[in-house]
Write a protein that holds these residues in place. Structure first.
Motif, PDB file in Angstrom:
ATOM      1  N   ARG A 174       0.826  -1.205   0.000  1.00 47.55           N
ATOM      2  CA  ARG A 174       0.000   0.000   0.000  1.00 47.55           C
ATOM      3  C   ARG A 174       0.863   1.261   0.000  1.00 47.55           C
ATOM      4  O   ARG A 174       0.591   2.227  -0.721  1.00 47.55           O
ATOM      5  CB  ARG A 174      -0.928   0.000   1.220  1.00 47.55           C
ATOM      6  CG  ARG A 174      -1.847   1.213   1.253  1.00 47.55           C
ATOM      7  CD  ARG A 174      -2.842   1.107   2.392  1.00 47.55           C
ATOM      8  NE  ARG A 174      -3.725   2.260   2.405  1.00 47.55           N
ATOM      9  CZ  ARG A 174      -4.801   2.391   1.638  1.00 47.55           C
ATOM     10  NH1 ARG A 174      -5.126   1.414   0.794  1.00 47.55           N
ATOM     11  NH2 ARG A 174      -5.553   3.461   1.688  1.00 47.55           N
ATOM     12  N   GLN A 175       1.954   1.235   0.792  1.00 48.70           N
ATOM     13  CA  GLN A 175       2.845   2.399   0.826  1.00 48.70           C
ATOM     14  C   GLN A 175       3.503   2.619  -0.530  1.00 48.70           C
ATOM     15  O   GLN A 175       3.587   3.761  -1.026  1.00 48.70           O
ATOM     16  CB  GLN A 175       3.901   2.193   1.913  1.00 48.70           C
ATOM     17  CG  GLN A 175       4.842   3.386   2.078  1.00 48.70           C
ATOM     18  CD  GLN A 175       5.837   3.165   3.200  1.00 48.70           C
ATOM     19  OE1 GLN A 175       5.878   2.091   3.804  1.00 48.70           O
ATOM     20  NE2 GLN A 175       6.647   4.169   3.476  1.00 48.70           N
ATOM     21  N   GLU A 176       3.964   1.530  -1.143  1.00 46.68           N
ATOM     22  CA  GLU A 176       4.596   1.657  -2.460  1.00 46.68           C
ATOM     23  C   GLU A 176       3.587   2.134  -3.509  1.00 46.68           C
ATOM     24  O   GLU A 176       3.905   2.978  -4.363  1.00 46.68           O
ATOM     25  CB  GLU A 176       5.183   0.306  -2.880  1.00 46.68           C
ATOM     26  CG  GLU A 176       5.914   0.343  -4.217  1.00 46.68           C
ATOM     27  CD  GLU A 176       6.460  -1.018  -4.595  1.00 46.68           C
ATOM     28  OE1 GLU A 176       7.097  -1.119  -5.661  1.00 46.68           O
ATOM     29  OE2 GLU A 176       6.244  -1.981  -3.814  1.00 46.68           O
ATOM     30  N   TYR A 177       2.368   1.612  -3.406  1.00 45.83           N
ATOM     31  CA  TYR A 177       1.333   2.029  -4.365  1.00 45.83           C
ATOM     32  C   TYR A 177       1.012   3.516  -4.212  1.00 45.83           C
ATOM     33  O   TYR A 177       0.885   4.241  -5.203  1.00 45.83           O
ATOM     34  CB  TYR A 177       0.078   1.194  -4.160  1.00 45.83           C
ATOM     35  CG  TYR A 177      -1.121   1.747  -4.862  1.00 45.83           C
ATOM     36  CD1 TYR A 177      -1.252   1.633  -6.249  1.00 45.83           C
ATOM     37  CD2 TYR A 177      -2.112   2.432  -4.147  1.00 45.83           C
ATOM     38  CE1 TYR A 177      -2.357   2.154  -6.908  1.00 45.83           C
ATOM     39  CE2 TYR A 177      -3.208   2.959  -4.809  1.00 45.83           C
ATOM     40  CZ  TYR A 177      -3.325   2.818  -6.184  1.00 45.83           C
ATOM     41  OH  TYR A 177      -4.395   3.348  -6.825  1.00 45.83           O
ATOM     42  N   GLU A 178       0.900   3.982  -2.963  1.00 41.37           N
ATOM     43  CA  GLU A 178       0.597   5.398  -2.753  1.00 41.37           C
ATOM     44  C   GLU A 178       1.729   6.285  -3.238  1.00 41.37           C
ATOM     45  O   GLU A 178       1.488   7.357  -3.827  1.00 41.37           O
ATOM     46  CB  GLU A 178       0.336   5.650  -1.269  1.00 41.37           C
ATOM     47  CG  GLU A 178      -0.969   5.033  -0.773  1.00 41.37           C
ATOM     48  CD  GLU A 178      -1.185   5.252   0.704  1.00 41.37           C
ATOM     49  OE1 GLU A 178      -0.236   5.755   1.370  1.00 41.37           O
ATOM     50  OE2 GLU A 178      -2.281   4.922   1.209  1.00 41.37           O
ATOM     51  N   GLN A 179       2.967   5.871  -3.048  1.00 42.16           N
ATOM     52  CA  GLN A 179       4.094   6.659  -3.550  1.00 42.16           C
ATOM     53  C   GLN A 179       4.075   6.751  -5.069  1.00 42.16           C
ATOM     54  O   GLN A 179       4.256   7.827  -5.651  1.00 42.16           O
ATOM     55  CB  GLN A 179       5.415   6.049  -3.071  1.00 42.16           C
ATOM     56  CG  GLN A 179       5.635   6.169  -1.562  1.00 42.16           C
ATOM     57  CD  GLN A 179       6.916   5.476  -1.115  1.00 42.16           C
ATOM     58  OE1 GLN A 179       7.592   4.828  -1.923  1.00 42.16           O
ATOM     59  NE2 GLN A 179       7.250   5.600   0.167  1.00 42.16           N
ATOM     60  N   ARG A 180       3.845   5.610  -5.719  1.00 44.02           N
ATOM     61  CA  ARG A 180       3.797   5.616  -7.187  1.00 44.02           C
ATOM     62  C   ARG A 180       2.592   6.425  -7.689  1.00 44.02           C
ATOM     63  O   ARG A 180       2.683   7.106  -8.712  1.00 44.02           O
ATOM     64  CB  ARG A 180       3.728   4.181  -7.711  1.00 44.02           C
ATOM     65  CG  ARG A 180       5.018   3.404  -7.505  1.00 44.02           C
ATOM     66  CD  ARG A 180       4.933   2.006  -8.081  1.00 44.02           C
ATOM     67  NE  ARG A 180       6.175   1.283  -7.921  1.00 44.02           N
ATOM     68  CZ  ARG A 180       7.198   1.341  -8.757  1.00 44.02           C
ATOM     69  NH1 ARG A 180       7.110   2.112  -9.835  1.00 44.02           N
ATOM     70  NH2 ARG A 180       8.301   0.667  -8.542  1.00 44.02           N
ATOM     71  N   ARG A 181       1.493   6.332  -6.980  1.00 48.20           N
ATOM     72  CA  ARG A 181       0.323   7.107  -7.399  1.00 48.20           C
ATOM     73  C   ARG A 181       0.607   8.607  -7.277  1.00 48.20           C
ATOM     74  O   ARG A 181       0.229   9.385  -8.163  1.00 48.20           O
ATOM     75  CB  ARG A 181      -0.883   6.729  -6.541  1.00 48.20           C
ATOM     76  CG  ARG A 181      -2.175   7.413  -6.974  1.00 48.20           C
ATOM     77  CD  ARG A 181      -3.298   7.131  -6.010  1.00 48.20           C
ATOM     78  NE  ARG A 181      -2.988   7.666  -4.683  1.00 48.20           N
ATOM     79  CZ  ARG A 181      -3.756   7.506  -3.619  1.00 48.20           C
ATOM     80  NH1 ARG A 181      -4.876   6.804  -3.715  1.00 48.20           N
ATOM     81  NH2 ARG A 181      -3.423   8.020  -2.450  1.00 48.20           N
ATOM     82  N   ASP A 182       1.273   9.012  -6.185  1.00 44.97           N
ATOM     83  CA  ASP A 182       1.608  10.434  -6.031  1.00 44.97           C
ATOM     84  C   ASP A 182       2.546  10.897  -7.140  1.00 44.97           C
ATOM     85  O   ASP A 182       2.388  12.002  -7.688  1.00 44.97           O
ATOM     86  CB  ASP A 182       2.246  10.672  -4.664  1.00 44.97           C
ATOM     87  CG  ASP A 182       1.276  10.416  -3.520  1.00 44.97           C
ATOM     88  OD1 ASP A 182       0.049  10.469  -3.777  1.00 44.97           O
ATOM     89  OD2 ASP A 182       1.731  10.145  -2.393  1.00 44.97           O
ATOM     90  N   LYS A 183       3.531  10.049  -7.484  1.00 50.92           N
ATOM     91  CA  LYS A 183       4.445  10.423  -8.572  1.00 50.92           C
ATOM     92  C   LYS A 183       3.700  10.539  -9.902  1.00 50.92           C
ATOM     93  O   LYS A 183       3.950  11.455 -10.697  1.00 50.92           O
ATOM     94  CB  LYS A 183       5.561   9.378  -8.682  1.00 50.92           C
ATOM     95  CG  LYS A 183       6.544   9.404  -7.520  1.00 50.92           C
ATOM     96  CD  LYS A 183       7.640   8.347  -7.710  1.00 50.92           C
ATOM     97  CE  LYS A 183       8.627   8.356  -6.550  1.00 50.92           C
ATOM     98  NZ  LYS A 183       9.682   7.322  -6.713  1.00 50.92           N
TER      99      LYS A 183
END
Length: 273
Positions: A174-183
């Motif tokens: 979830r953390q990795e997904y949120e980071q990629r989504r923000d980018k």
């Protein structure tokens, strides 16, 4: 390779092969002559694309893919609300040449009503921030009057707390997904801003070319007139030179004949002596 990378790669492959989809290769609609109608048609096309993504979300069962589609929908809705709708309002208030004030007011009122209707349709698209769209909420609110909820005994409800526990793997994903989504959101915002700037520059260039077109046409007409005058002058000059050359050649020929006759007489006199 993480699940997010796999999803991104699948999205890229799908975009690459969209050109082979028959629905994507349909002939484009003819654009109208007015800028307002052209922009409104593009906005409706973007709205249709949003509705298509909304239908995909309804049938999608992968949570990561649902979150990705909802992010794209939110991004597109923001672009329509913040960029397209203000431009439509600006074009709606622009008075068309050759129309009186009453006709311009009536046309502006109709266009603003169409813009409001389009804005409502955009708001009705579900984007994941709420569980249902506005249209569905209205239907549910109208239908809730006829529903009756029976009382539930809390003691009869059993909840297994282990079903809602998160693991280290799920938290990391979830953390990795949120980071990629923000980018992705930042990159899409930059691309959107760049495209908006290019679109504005293109529209200004087109307007400037339209304003300069009468001047260019006038200059071309003047150049054609000057070219015709030069051709006439060259023709007259060539005729005059030809006439002068013909008379001069006649005089030269007569002079040469006289000189030759004189030389022949002199030689005859010398030989005769």
């Amino acid at each position: 390779m993480s699940v997010a990378d796999i999803l991104l790669r699948l999205d890229a492959i799908q975009t690459k092969y969209d050109k082979f989809d028959p629905d994507q290769n349909k002939p484009e609609k003819k654009e109208h002559k007015e800028p307002f109608e052209n922009l409104f048609q593009r906005a409706e096309d973007d709205l249709e694309a949003l509705l298509e993504k909304e239908r995909e979300v309804q049938f999608e069962k992968n949570r990561a893919m649902i979150a990705t589609l909802n992010a794209e929908i939110r991004k597109a809705k923001g672009g329509l609300k913040n960029d397209t709708l203000p431009q439509l309002e600006k074009l709606a208030m622009k008075r068309k040449k050759g129309t009186d004030k009453e006709e311009a007011k009536r046309l502006a009122k109709e266009r603003l009503a169409r813009i409001d209707e389009l804005a409502d349709r955009i708001d009705e698209v579900a984007d994941g921030s709420n569980t249902m769209s506005l249209k569905q909420k209205k239907k549910s609110s109208n239908g809730s009057q006829s529903l009756r909820i029976e009382s539930i005994n809390p003691d009869d409800v059993r909840v297994d707390s282990t079903q809602y526990e998160t693991t280290e793997e799920s938290r990391a994903f979830r953390q990795e997904y949120e980071q990629r989504r923000d980018k992705q959101d930042i990159a899409l915002a930059e691309i959107s801003n760049g495209l908006s700037t290019l679109k504005t520059i293109g529209e200004e260039m087109g307007e400037e070319l339209d304003r300069q077109q009468p001047l260019v046409d006038s200059i071309e007409d003047k150049v054609d007139n000057v070219q015709a005058d030069l051709n006439n002058a060259n023709t007259k000059l060539r005729d005059a030179v030809h006439k002068m050359r013909s008379s001069r050649n006649f005089c030269i020929d007569v002079t040469l004949i006289v000189i030759l006759l004189g030389i022949g007489a002199y030689i005859y006199n010398v030989v005769a002596k």
